[in-house]
Every structure is written in structure tokens, then in C-alpha cells.
Enzyme design. Structure first.
Site, PDB file in Angstrom:
ATOM      1  CB  SER A 107      50.586  -5.223  60.031  1.00 34.29           C
ATOM      2  OG  SER A 107      49.582  -6.098  59.596  1.00 34.29           O
TER       3      SER A 107
HETATM    4  N1  SAH Z   1      48.679 -10.501  60.889  1.00 40.16           N
HETATM    5  C1  SAH Z   1      49.640 -10.613  59.812  1.00 40.16           C
HETATM    6  C2  SAH Z   1      49.346  -9.671  58.673  1.00 40.16           C
HETATM    7  C3  SAH Z   1      48.546 -10.372  57.742  1.00 40.16           C
HETATM    8  S1  SAH Z   1      48.179  -9.650  56.172  1.00 40.16           S
HETATM    9  C4  SAH Z   1      51.056 -10.461  60.270  1.00 40.16           C
HETATM   10  O1  SAH Z   1      51.282 -10.164  61.450  1.00 40.16           O
HETATM   11  O2  SAH Z   1      51.961 -10.673  59.456  1.00 40.16           O
HETATM   12  C5  SAH Z   1      46.538 -10.329  56.056  1.00 40.16           C
HETATM   13  C6  SAH Z   1      46.456 -11.821  56.001  1.00 40.16           C
HETATM   14  O3  SAH Z   1      45.071 -12.145  55.992  1.00 40.16           O
HETATM   15  C7  SAH Z   1      47.057 -12.436  54.746  1.00 40.16           C
HETATM   16  O4  SAH Z   1      47.999 -13.396  55.096  1.00 40.16           O
HETATM   17  C8  SAH Z   1      45.845 -13.036  54.038  1.00 40.16           C
HETATM   18  O5  SAH Z   1      46.138 -14.231  53.350  1.00 40.16           O
HETATM   19  C9  SAH Z   1      44.905 -13.294  55.188  1.00 40.16           C
HETATM   20  N2  SAH Z   1      43.501 -13.410  54.843  1.00 40.16           N
HETATM   21  C10 SAH Z   1      42.756 -12.668  53.986  1.00 40.16           C
HETATM   22  N3  SAH Z   1      41.477 -13.089  53.961  1.00 40.16           N
HETATM   23  C11 SAH Z   1      41.406 -14.126  54.841  1.00 40.16           C
HETATM   24  C12 SAH Z   1      40.356 -14.992  55.258  1.00 40.16           C
HETATM   25  N4  SAH Z   1      39.118 -14.891  54.811  1.00 40.16           N
HETATM   26  N5  SAH Z   1      40.635 -15.959  56.157  1.00 40.16           N
HETATM   27  C13 SAH Z   1      41.895 -16.103  56.649  1.00 40.16           C
HETATM   28  N6  SAH Z   1      42.935 -15.317  56.293  1.00 40.16           N
HETATM   29  C14 SAH Z   1      42.695 -14.335  55.401  1.00 40.16           C
END
Ligand code: SAH
Length: 230
Positions: free
Chosen positions: A60
Site C-alpha cells: 500500500s
Molecule cells: N497490507 C499489505 C497490502 C496488501 S494488498 C501490505 O502492507 O503490503 C492486499 C492483500 O490482501 C493481498 O496480498 C491479497 O492477496 C490479500 N487478500 C485479498 N483477499 C483476501 C482474503 N479474502 N483473505 C486474505 N487475504 C486476502
């Protein structure tokens, strides 16, 4: 405070854009974002932008990480649930500000990479889980704070499931809307229900899974069972 010019510039940008918590700014100054970006992206690690990571996901934008962290109003004693471990950067920022973070991710590869980064940096208060976080993580509830870091549909069913996992006074911070665009919203659980306030418009990758976005053709790839990844 910050150790290099791009990082100092990032901190100035965060202050200019309204981040006031010195604690949050201090953790961002001390956390090496270049260790969380994909290989080859280190030179732009301190840009105030989201960046691609493996599995077609993103780390992010620092401003959004700072806003979400600030909105939790942490004092150091809290247990926080994060949905979407991704690179692990958001969890690393939370690490010194609360007692424990539980973070769930649906991609094993990302979860394993994040675990290696935490080991490297000596971060030992993050518990990683693999599975569908669109339902939260009821087995470990209640939480003092929940951060959803993927675009969450604005349905009572989805939001209600998260709110039920919050302690009274706890906060849920989530980008709510469609996969195309969302509003970053804070829900505070009160004795009578919850109160909300909106922080900004934003754009996250979609939340996939049972309570996730319904239009993403990737939805079938979600693992169904939750397992402890650590
Ligand atoms: N918090 C992260 C940003 C993540 S981007 C950071 O600091 O880098 C969003 C993430 O959510 C992705 O890795 C994606 O795979 C995950 N995601 C999406 N749907 C999800 C679900 N139902 N359960 C767990 N993870 C999920």
C-alpha cells in the site's frame, strides 16, 4: 530520525498530507520499506505510492498505511487483526505500536515472504495465518482493532461480520466500495452499535473470498481452510 534523503522526503510528504501522530511517523522513519518491496523496486521504495509485489498484489501507499495506523489510535496494549498480509509492511508498522498483530493472507507465497522479513528484522509479535480473511478471523476474536487492506464490499453481511469481532470501543478501518474505487472508513464499535467517519477516497486490490468482491474472476483460487502459518 529518517536515515536517508528519500525517506526524509516521504516523511515530509506525510506531514504535509495531514499525518500528525509522531509515533506513527517515527515508526515509518525506522522501518526499511526497501525490504518489503519486490526485487528491483528498492530505488523507488520511499515514493509515496503503492508498488507491485508478487502474486499480482500491491504494497500500500505509505500515506494510506499511516492514515490507517493513525486511525486505530493505538496505545501499545492492543491486539489487532489485519486482513491481507501482502508484503508485511503494514504489520511491521503496527508492530511497535500494539501488543500483537494477527495477519491473514490467502497467498502462501506472500505469507512466507512476510515471515522471512519479520525474522530478518526481529519482529516477533506478528502471527501469520493463511486462508480466507473476508470473514475476519473469528477463532481469535475479539480484537481491539481490525485493518482490512483489500477493497471490501459495502454490504451489511461483510461489515457486520467484522464488527462482531471487535471489542466495544474497538475500531475497524477498511476501504469500502467496489473493486474500482473505495472510501477509507473508520467504524468505532459503541455500546449501541457503531459510529463511522470517512478518511479519504482510495483504491485497493479486491478482497477475494466468501464475503469478498463478487466480480473478480480470481475468486475461485482462494484457499478455503484457515491454517496457522507460523
Ligand atoms: N497490507 C499489505 C497490502 C496488501 S494488498 C501490505 O502492507 O503490503 C492486499 C492483500 O490482501 C493481498 O496480498 C491479497 O492477496 C490479500 N487478500 C485479498 N483477499 C483476501 C482474503 N479474502 N483473505 C486474505 N487475504 C486476502
Amino acid at each position: 530520525m529518517a536515515s536517508n534523503p528519500p525517506q526524509e522526503e516521504l516523511l515530509r510528504a506525510l506531514r504535509d498530507q495531514g499525518i500528525t501522530s509522531e509515533q506513527v511517523l517515527d515508526v515509518i522513519a525506522k522501518t526499511p520499506r526497501e525490504k518489503f518491496v519486490a526485487a528491483g523496486q528498492e530505488s523507488v521504495a520511499y515514493n509515496n505510492t503503492a508498488l507491485p509485489i508478487d502474486c499480482d498484489q500491491t504494497i500500500s501507499q505509505p500515506l494510506i498505511v499511516a492514515m490507517m495506523t493513525e486511525a486505530l489510535e493505538l496505545t501499545g496494549t492492543e491486539r489487532v487483526l489485519e486482513i491481507g498480509t501482502g508484503s508485511g509492511y503494514q504489520a511491521a508498522i503496527l508492530s511497535p505500536l500494539c501488543r500483537e498483530i494477527l495477519s491473514i493472507e490467502r497467498h502462501r507465497e506472500l505469507s512466507e515472504q512476510a515471515a522471512a522479513r519479520f525474522a530478518d528484522l526481529g519482529i516477533d509479535n506478528v502471527r501469520l495465518f493463511l486462508g480466507d480473511g473476508s470473514l475476519g478471523l473469528p477463532s481469535e476474536a475479539p480484537y481491539d482493532g481490525i485493518l482490512v487492506t483489500a477493497a471490501m464490499p459495502e454490504t451489511n453481511e461483510t461489515i457486520g461480520a467484522f464488527l462482531r469481532q471487535l471489542r466495544e470501543g474497538g475500531r475497524l478501518v477498511a476501504p469500502v466500495g467496489s473493486a474500482k474505487g473505495q472510501t477509507l472508513r473508520v467504524y468505532e464499535r459503541t455500546p449501541h452499535g457503531y459510529e463511522t467517519r470517512d478518511l479519504c477516497e482510495c483504491r485497493f486490490v479486491p478482497l477475494i473470498g466468501e464475503h469478498g468482491q463478487t466480480t473478480d474472476d480470481d475468486a475461485n483460487a482462494a484457499p478455503t481452510d484457515t491454517e496457522d502459518a507460523t
